[in-house]
Design an enzyme around this catalytic site. Structure first.
Site: not given
Ligand code: CAA
Length: 389
Positions: A79, A111, A233
């Site tokens: 990518e 990916c 993935h």
């Molecule tokens: N202790 C334990 N767990 C905690 C915590 C704590 N103190 N605080 C938060 N958490 C948990 C939350 O409950 C949540 O768990 P669940 O998903 O099981 O509910 C997890 O931590 C993440 O918290 P948030 O959802 O609040 O986190 P966020 O909104 O800031 O970000 C994300 C999460 C959207 C995945 C972000 O990491 C992101 O944008 N990532 C990039 C996009 C991505 O990877 N997408 C995946 C599909 S696309 C793909 O696969 C292609 C690629 O490679 C990108």
């Protein structure tokens, strides 16, 4: 004739940021990263490392063991390409001194492209069983600072050799595909960092898994119960846990949480430490599974779900060959992860910001990487690479 993977090798960037550092800088509980998204570290490239140096590092291990005879195709999946026209694979071809009678091309679909490369390689070998195809998957995952994707950055490469009568993993012919024109994650040409609709991307991934699995079943694929381990993935390892929970539900598999985790746990260990490596990550997961699963997997079937945002995805399977353990570089791969140079948050941020600052101008990089190949800089818009002595 059986066709599949005869050898597979790993490389990553040589610096590491513990996500505790990121959480401290952000003033949040690191549990969100260590537990919530299932990531403990991310590999961070030195300024003289990139997809070419990591890809060459992984591929050189394959060439050292097998030689280059019979390799008439090199497919480079990424990518994070370093040129809009020339394949990153041609730079690797030069660094490794591969023969001139070799087609080299770069593949892109977020990916997913390493899986496309695997499928194309299987087709080449099916046409002529004497051919060998070298596939390199290499990516540096970059999101903008202070965004939700930031803790899911990382870097790694995997190289694998596709041949007839494979020594490591026979790839089975049935696959299930799923494509959908969406914007869950993408990167316009003018950006060095990806854009993502975080929550939507999770839903898109899970929907694609259902779609690919359904077609895999319709086309006569193996029953869920006949698949011993699963490899997904892994943009972050918790994604694979969520995906496997969803697949179990869709397939009607009545497994408790512990049983579900046992089918994927070993595949998560290396990605937890490299961070996302986009198209390499599912194959880092395969290596992690083969190297770290306590069970003897010879003769066992592995299910693969490859997802590339945008989106293209595929479910397919492979059967592990007897004697696979003798081909693994388990101690070396563990040392590669352990020996990375730990960096502080301030250095990570400065390196991140420096990437955009140098674009479009000539520059030299300082010799910093301890790896076997280095990116020396740009002269007259030409990227220069060196083998370290
Ligand atoms: N202790 C334990 N767990 C905690 C915590 C704590 N103190 N605080 C938060 N958490 C948990 C939350 O409950 C949540 O768990 P669940 O998903 O099981 O509910 C997890 O931590 C993440 O918290 P948030 O959802 O609040 O986190 P966020 O909104 O800031 O970000 C994300 C999460 C959207 C995945 C972000 O990491 C992101 O944008 N990532 C990039 C996009 C991505 O990877 N997408 C995946 C599909 S696309 C793909 O696969 C292609 C690629 O490679 C990108």
């Amino acid at each position: 004739m059986t066709i599949g993977i005869s050898d597979i090798a790993f490389a990553t960037a040589h610096q590491v940021l513990d996500l505790q550092q990121l959480a401290d800088a952000q003033g949040i509980d690191v549990g969100k990263y260590y537990i919530g998204i299932g990531q403990s570290e991310m590999s961070v490239p030195f300024p003289d490392e990139d997809i070419v140096t990591m890809g060459a590092d992984a591929a050189a291990q394959i060439i050292a063991r097998h030689g280059a005879d019979g390799i008439r195709t090199l497919l480079f999946a990424t990518e994070s390409g370093i040129d809009q026209s020339k394949s990153a694979g041609v730079f690797v071809h030069g660094l490794l001194g591969l023969g001139e009678h070799c087609r080299v091309v770069e593949l892109k679909q977020a990916c997913y492209s390493a899986t496309a490369a695997l499928q194309f390689a299987l087709g080449i070998v099916a046409r002529d069983a004497s051919e060998k195809v070298l596939v390199i998957a290499s990516d540096v995952a970059r999101y903008a600072l202070d965004t939700s994707g930031e803790p899911t950055q990382g870097a790694a490469a995997v190289a694998f050799l596709v041949t007839a009568d494979p020594a490591l993993l026979e790839i089975e012919p049935v696959t299930g595909l799923h494509t959908d024109d969406i914007h869950d994650f993408w990167r316009p040409n003018y950006l060095s960092t990806a854009l993502v609709d975080g929550k939507y991307s999770l839903a898109a991934y899970l929907g694609a898994l259902e779609g690919a699995w359904t077609e895999y079943q319709e086309r006569g694929g193996a029953a869920f119960a006949d698949i011993a381990r699963f490899c997904y993935h892994q943009p972050f390892t918790k994604m694979a846990v969520k995906a496997h929970d969803r697949l179990c539900k869709v397939a009607g598999a009545e497994l408790d949480k512990e049983q579900r985790l046992a089918q994927i746990a070993a595949s998560l260990q290396m990605n937890r430490r490299t961070g996302n490596s986009y198209t390499a990550s599912i194959y880092v997961g395969l290596l992690s599974l083969l190297e770290r699963d306590g069970a003897d997997l010879a003769g066992e079937r592995i299910g693969f779900f490859s997802y590339g945002s945008g989106s293209v995805s595929e479910f397919f399977t492979g059967v592990v060959r007897p004697g696979y353990r003798e081909l693994l570089r388990t101690a070396r791969d563990a040392a590669t992860l352990d020996d990375r140079v730990a960096i502080a948050h301030a250095r990570y941020r400065a390196l991140h910001e420096a990437v955009d600052a140098v674009q479009g101008s000539d520059y030299e990089t300082a010799a910093e990487t301890p790896g076997p190949y280095r990116f020396a800089g740009v002269v007259d818009h030409v990227r220069r690479y060196e083998t370290r002595g």
